[in-house]
Design a protein around this motif. Structure first.
Motif, PDB file in Angstrom:
ATOM      1  N   VAL A 271      84.505  61.338 102.247  1.00  0.00           N
ATOM      2  CA  VAL A 271      84.546  59.930 102.914  1.00  0.00           C
ATOM      3  C   VAL A 271      83.061  59.512 102.741  1.00  0.00           C
ATOM      4  O   VAL A 271      83.088  58.483 102.573  1.00  0.00           O
ATOM      5  N   ARG A 272      82.178  60.353 102.870  1.00  0.00           N
ATOM      6  CA  ARG A 272      80.748  59.824 102.819  1.00  0.00           C
ATOM      7  C   ARG A 272      80.423  59.356 101.281  1.00  0.00           C
ATOM      8  O   ARG A 272      79.708  58.184 101.335  1.00  0.00           O
ATOM      9  N   GLU A 273      80.879  60.000 100.411  1.00  0.00           N
ATOM     10  CA  GLU A 273      80.743  59.550  99.022  1.00  0.00           C
ATOM     11  C   GLU A 273      81.354  58.129  98.628  1.00  0.00           C
ATOM     12  O   GLU A 273      81.047  57.381  97.730  1.00  0.00           O
ATOM     13  N   LEU A 274      82.408  57.655  99.506  1.00  0.00           N
ATOM     14  CA  LEU A 274      82.945  56.459  99.280  1.00  0.00           C
ATOM     15  C   LEU A 274      82.703  55.438 100.311  1.00  0.00           C
ATOM     16  O   LEU A 274      83.003  54.219 100.207  1.00  0.00           O
ATOM     17  N   LEU A 275      81.679  55.705 101.243  1.00  0.00           N
ATOM     18  CA  LEU A 275      81.353  54.710 102.331  1.00  0.00           C
ATOM     19  C   LEU A 275      80.705  53.278 101.724  1.00  0.00           C
ATOM     20  O   LEU A 275      80.620  52.264 102.071  1.00  0.00           O
ATOM     21  N   LEU A 276      79.918  53.341 100.526  1.00  0.00           N
ATOM     22  CA  LEU A 276      79.408  52.552 100.012  1.00  0.00           C
ATOM     23  C   LEU A 276      79.983  51.635  98.742  1.00  0.00           C
ATOM     24  O   LEU A 276      79.578  51.093  98.128  1.00  0.00           O
ATOM     25  N   GLY A 277      81.367  52.299  98.551  1.00  0.00           N
ATOM     26  CA  GLY A 277      82.261  51.910  97.495  1.00  0.00           C
ATOM     27  C   GLY A 277      82.930  52.663  96.911  1.00  0.00           C
ATOM     28  O   GLY A 277      82.811  54.076  96.947  1.00  0.00           O
TER      29      GLY A 277
END
Length: 219
Positions: A29-35
């Motif tokens: 989820v962290r890796e996808l927070l910025l797009g």
């Protein structure tokens, strides 16, 4: 549910962990927070997970409605993973968890990914309405590019990708250096002197960005 085992408790915290309590799930989820990201980019950000485990976590998060797959339009036409609206609501929880983890008696060491470094910048940024400025930044971390916008002393946007318009300031470094200089007195100056970090364009705006991303010690 996204995990193999459920807690079986009528508790919102337990329910949340039923969905994202599996190892690596929250870091996906962290890796996808910025797009959105391709599978290979997720691997790059989570080298310790391994492709098999990463694929399992993505399937679980997708079936739980936290992550979805999408095919980019031509000419890219590649498949990416992105957060659903419900998944994106984990943003505040992850930032709060990061603040809690930063105060751990024994801070963790090891790999620092581009997204992790940028989220550290975002979480440390303190709005400065008393010293307002407006600027668009392009942050280059290896092969990754991020757009950060400040308006009136407030951080209003941080997304993956290059700015559509010409940035006022370009910050070029690596994820580990960026994470290390944030909130540390004198670290930015040393990184610039050593050539590990460069600021081009409006250097004053670059300095102000790092000044705003500082750690405050409670009185």
């Amino acid at each position: 549910m996204a995990t193999n085992r459920q807690y079986g408790e009528k508790c919102a915290i337990a329910t949340a962990l039923d969905y994202v309590g599996e190892r690596w799930a929250l870091l996906v989820v962290r890796e996808l927070l910025l797009g959105p990201k391709r599978f290979t980019d997720l691997q790059d950000g989570l080298p310790g997970a391994g492709p098999k485990v990463l694929a399992q976590r993505l399937r679980g998060l997708e079936s739980a409605g936290i992550v979805r797959r999408r095919t980019l339009p031509p000419p890219a036409s590649s498949q990416v993973y992105e957060l659903t609206d419900w998944g994106a609501r984990l943003d505040a929880a992850l930032v709060a968890l990061g603040h809690w983890g930063a105060a751990a008696p024994e801070p963790s060491t090891g790999h620092v990914g581009a997204d992790s470094a940028m989220l550290r910048l975002r979480s440390l940024f303190t709005p400065q309405p008393e010293r307002p400025w407006t600027a668009t930044y392009e942050v280059r971390l290896g092969r990754y590019r991020f757009t950060t916008r400040v308006a009136g002393g407030q951080l209003v946007e941080m997304i993956r990708g290059e700015p559509h318009d010409r940035p006022d300031t370009i910050v070029d470094t690596d994820p580990e250096t960026l994470a290390d200089v944030l909130g540390v007195e004198g670290a930015l100056t040393k990184a610039v002197e050593d050539g590990r970090l460069t600021i081009t364009g409006d250097e004053q705006a670059g300095q102000r960005l790092f000044e705003a991303a500082r750690i405050h010690t409670p009185a």
